[in-house]
Design a protein around this motif. Structure first.
Motif, mmCIF file in Angstrom:
data_model
loop_
_atom_site.group_PDB
_atom_site.id
_atom_site.type_symbol
_atom_site.label_atom_id
_atom_site.label_comp_id
_atom_site.label_asym_id
_atom_site.label_seq_id
_atom_site.Cartn_x
_atom_site.Cartn_y
_atom_site.Cartn_z
ATOM 1 N N TYR A 277 0.697 -1.476 -0.075
ATOM 2 C CA TYR A 277 -0.526 -0.095 -0.122
ATOM 3 C C TYR A 277 0.917 1.103 -0.348
ATOM 4 N N LEU A 278 2.573 1.072 0.243
ATOM 5 C CA LEU A 278 3.238 2.358 0.066
ATOM 6 C C LEU A 278 2.816 3.335 -1.206
ATOM 7 N N PRO A 279 3.325 3.732 -1.603
ATOM 8 C CA PRO A 279 3.450 4.746 -2.535
ATOM 9 C C PRO A 279 4.641 4.362 -3.268
ATOM 10 N N GLN A 280 5.831 3.987 -2.812
ATOM 11 C CA GLN A 280 7.081 3.456 -3.655
ATOM 12 C C GLN A 280 6.487 1.849 -4.397
ATOM 13 N N GLU A 281 6.198 0.837 -3.685
ATOM 14 C CA GLU A 281 5.564 -0.241 -3.603
ATOM 15 C C GLU A 281 4.966 -0.369 -4.930
ATOM 16 N N GLU A 285 9.240 2.531 -9.664
ATOM 17 C CA GLU A 285 11.058 3.395 -9.735
ATOM 18 C C GLU A 285 9.827 4.305 -10.733
ATOM 19 N N PHE A 288 7.124 6.811 -8.986
ATOM 20 C CA PHE A 288 7.607 7.679 -8.330
ATOM 21 C C PHE A 288 8.453 8.652 -8.531
ATOM 22 N N LYS B 279 14.732 5.687 -0.878
ATOM 23 C CA LYS B 279 14.971 4.834 -2.189
ATOM 24 C C LYS B 279 15.899 3.580 -1.252
ATOM 25 N N GLU B 283 10.362 1.272 2.350
ATOM 26 C CA GLU B 283 9.548 2.523 2.679
ATOM 27 C C GLU B 283 9.506 1.999 4.144
ATOM 28 N N GLU B 285 6.212 4.294 6.873
ATOM 29 C CA GLU B 285 5.363 5.073 7.525
ATOM 30 C C GLU B 285 6.020 6.295 8.213
ATOM 31 N N MET B 288 8.248 7.626 4.917
ATOM 32 C CA MET B 288 6.870 9.027 4.216
ATOM 33 C C MET B 288 6.878 9.741 4.649
#
Lengths: 352, 301
Positions: A277-281, A285, A288, B279, B283, B285, B288
């Motif tokens: 659920y996290l943005p980078q996942e 690449e 993002f 990076k 990631e 919390e 972020m």
């Protein structure tokens, strides 16, 4: 104080946890295609659409109020676990933009454009790209419903030639372009591209300027893989789709006079694990780097107060029929079973 | 005629039991059988099916009965290496053990070995009994040289062969031959055993200088090959630079001076740190949140 009658523009921190009603007239114009399906059923059942005022949406709205629209567009990304309320927060923000007179470009689910397309036509405009006539014409129809009043006001700045005999001249209203796209399904993807381009150019303009809100749900579908295949069974990359290509241009911040509000979505995404659920996942690449720099807005599960509010709302609407659910014990059970996840709670209560 | 050829083929094969269509064709209707070219018309036996040789519509080819399993005839002191000389699937008729395997259904017992697919699916080591391995060793002995007699103690081995390389092999049942842990090789050198200090220093110096040499193919290293994320020249830097320039934050001025000035700002530094952290560390919390605060500061929200 469960309900507030204030529209999004006037809501503030003190209204957190309260419900406000979306006027019925707005439902068909603002949300022809944007709401989550279960919420649409709830609206039909309760005969009204109530949205809870929550922190992420308020934060977004406050940013939108204070932003400087002569600067390059700001991108906001709503992220959170499944069922935490990202799409609802997006719809809340879209409602705000709509009531403030913005032009809303709402793409209900970008994943619909990268999977399950029955017809893929090679694009006439660009040799290596593919058109999706059905999806494009559907979207244009909904766009027309949402932004009726803008269609006659915005004039085209460029001449568009569709075939040898058909072209749309400079200075014609945007509505004509959209109508043409809806009726001529074959060139609808190119029409979408033209519409997006015109809006991008004219958004921050000083004469007759309007603010443009690009709301994309499931933006992580634009980067990554598709399940579409060409005729020789090789996979289609997302950038080879006209719709995706044009939408990516909208998400870049090289235009000004509006905002891009996007949500990530794992449901409906392709080749993404269900716990991501996290943005980078979810963005990967490439995604993002394209979205960077953006403002991530986390959407969390219901807080205690919000859960109370939701529970009282269901009680008020007589949705919770089971006698045990109306007791303290029942409430504790609900908290335990749903872990305060909004969608899980909604599904649980549907059984009671 | 059809029945005539049928009968002839049966006799020529010399089978004793032939049950075609459930009727014993050998002497149907108890008629006298004549070993002549002519015979009575038995086409009524065919029941209208076309002749397919011995195939018939249900392929009821005559088959011999299965004999007793080999286990019944196995003496206790037999040579097991002849039963399982190589790696073969489990054959229940060849293994004289009352093995049971499988899930006990309805409070029963695990199913027996007869017709048990579970026993056939798994790998077995019935071909590797100690006796079999002994035989393998005996067979390999002519190809081996003797262990040097002088190296009879561990200390002597260490003295002459100070470098020890340890490789591990893994055996497991799975979809793939390869086990990633098998790629780890340990090389051990006892430092106290290093007699030639000068040589060691020389080697290290050579290695150090060698590592500074750039090979031609090293210049082809792409962003994807980099071990760590570096913010300089990354798309992230380009994006933020162009955004800030367009926001005209730095005031008037073009080119390098503006870039330098922007890069020097604390908000941009913070932004750079947060992106690098995202990076490199992955990631979470907290990372972020850090990124969020950095972006808000940089974009003056």
């Amino acid at each position: 104080m469960l309900y507030t009658c204030l529209l999004p523009a006037c809501q503030s921190e003190q209204h957190l946890g309260q419900y406000y009603t979306v006027p019925p007239s707005h439902f068909h114009t603002v949300f022809p295609h944007g709401l989550p399906p279960r919420y649409q059923q709830q609206v039909k059942t309760f005969n009204e659409g109530c949205v809870m005022v929550r922190q992420p949406a308020l934060e977004l709205i406050s940013h939108l109020k204070r932003a400087d629209y002569s600067k390059p567009t700001l991108r906001y990304l709503l992220y959170g676990v499944k069922g935490s309320g990202k799409t609802m927060s997006l719809c809340h923000t879209v409602h705000y933009c709509s009531t403030q007179g913005w032009l809303v470009l709402h793409i209900p689910d970008a994943h619909l454009w990268v999977k399950n397309c029955k017809e893929l036509l090679p694009s006439s405009y660009h040799a290596s790209r593919f058109d999706q006539p059905i999806q494009a014409s559907n979207w244009l129809r909904n766009f027309r419903t949402t932004n009726e009043h803008f269609l006659s006001k915005i004039k085209l700045r460029q001449r568009y030639v569709w075939t040898k005999r058909e072209s749309t001249e400079e200075g014609r209203p945007l509505g004509e372009l959209v109508d043409m796209g809806v009726s001529r399904v074959k060139s609808s993807s190119d029409v979408v591209g033209a519409v997006l381009k015109e809006l991008r150019l004219q958004a921050g303009g000083t004469e007759g300027g309007f603010r443009l809100a690009v709301a994309v749900d499931g933006v992580n579908g634009l980067w990554g893989r598709t399940t579409l295949k060409k005729e020789d069974k090789s996979p289609v990359a997302p950038e080879e789709l006209t719709l995706v290509h044009n939408l990516r241009k909208m998400i870049n911040n090289d235009w000004c006079g509006g905002a891009v509000i996007a949500t990530l979505s794992q449901t409906g995404s392709l080749y993404a694990p269900s716990s991501a659920y996290l943005p980078q996942e979810l963005l990967g690449e490439e995604g993002f780097d394209s979205m960077d720099p953006f403002v991530p807005v986390p959407v969390s599960l219901y807080s205690e107060k919000e859960f109370e509010s939701c529970y009282l709302y269901y009680l008020d609407r007589h949705w919770l029929q089971h006698p045990h659910s109306q007791t303290e014990e029942g409430k504790k059970e609900l908290i335990f079973l749903s872990n305060r996840n909004p969608s899980v709670l909604e599904r649980l209560c549907a059984f009671l | 005629m059809a029945a005539h050829t049928l009968k002839k083929s049966i006799w020529s094969l010399g089978r004793i039991h032939c049950h075609i269509y459930g009727v014993n064709v050998r002497n149907p209707l108890n008629r006298a059988t004549y070993a002549t070219a002519l015979s009575t018309n038995h086409s009524s036996q065919n029941k209208g099916f076309p002749d397919r040789g011995n195939k018939g519509p249900f392929n009821r080819r005559s088959r011999r009965e299965a004999g007793d399993p080999r286990t019944d005839r196995m003496p206790v002191d037999q040579d097991w290496t002849t039963v399982y000389p190589t790696a073969t699937p489990f054959r229940q008729g060849s293994v004289p053990l009352p093995v049971r395997m499988g899930f006990p259904v309805k409070k029963g017992v695990p199913p027996e070995k007869k017709g048990n697919l579970e026993l056939i699916k798994i790998p077995n080591f019935l071909h590797l009994t100690p006796l079999a391995i002994k035989k393998h060793c005996e067979a390999l002995k002519p190809f081996c040289t003797e262990w040097p007699s002088a190296l009879d103690t561990g200390a002597k081995c260490d003295e002459h062969f100070p470098v020890k390389v340890e490789c591990k092999d893994y055996v497991s049942a799975g979809t793939s031959l390869r086990n990633p842990s098998a790629r780890i090789v340990h090389l051990r050198v006892s430092l106290s055993a290093c007699v030639n200090y000068d040589y060691a220093m020389y080697l290290l110096t050579v290695l150090y200088h060698e590592s500074w040499k750039m090979e031609a193919w090293e210049s082809e290293k792409t962003v994807a090959d980099m071990e760590e994320y570096s913010w300089e020249d990354s798309p992230s830097q380009k994006n933020i630079m162009s955004t800030l320039v367009r926001m005209q934050v730095a005031g008037e001025g073009e080119g390098e001076a503006v870039r330098e000035e922007l890069l020097g700002r604390p908000e941009v530094q913070e932004y750079r740190d947060s992106v690098t952290r995202l990076k490199n560390e992955g990631e979470s919390e907290s990372s972020m949140h850090q990124y969020r605060d950095a972006v808000k500061k940089v974009l003056n929200l």
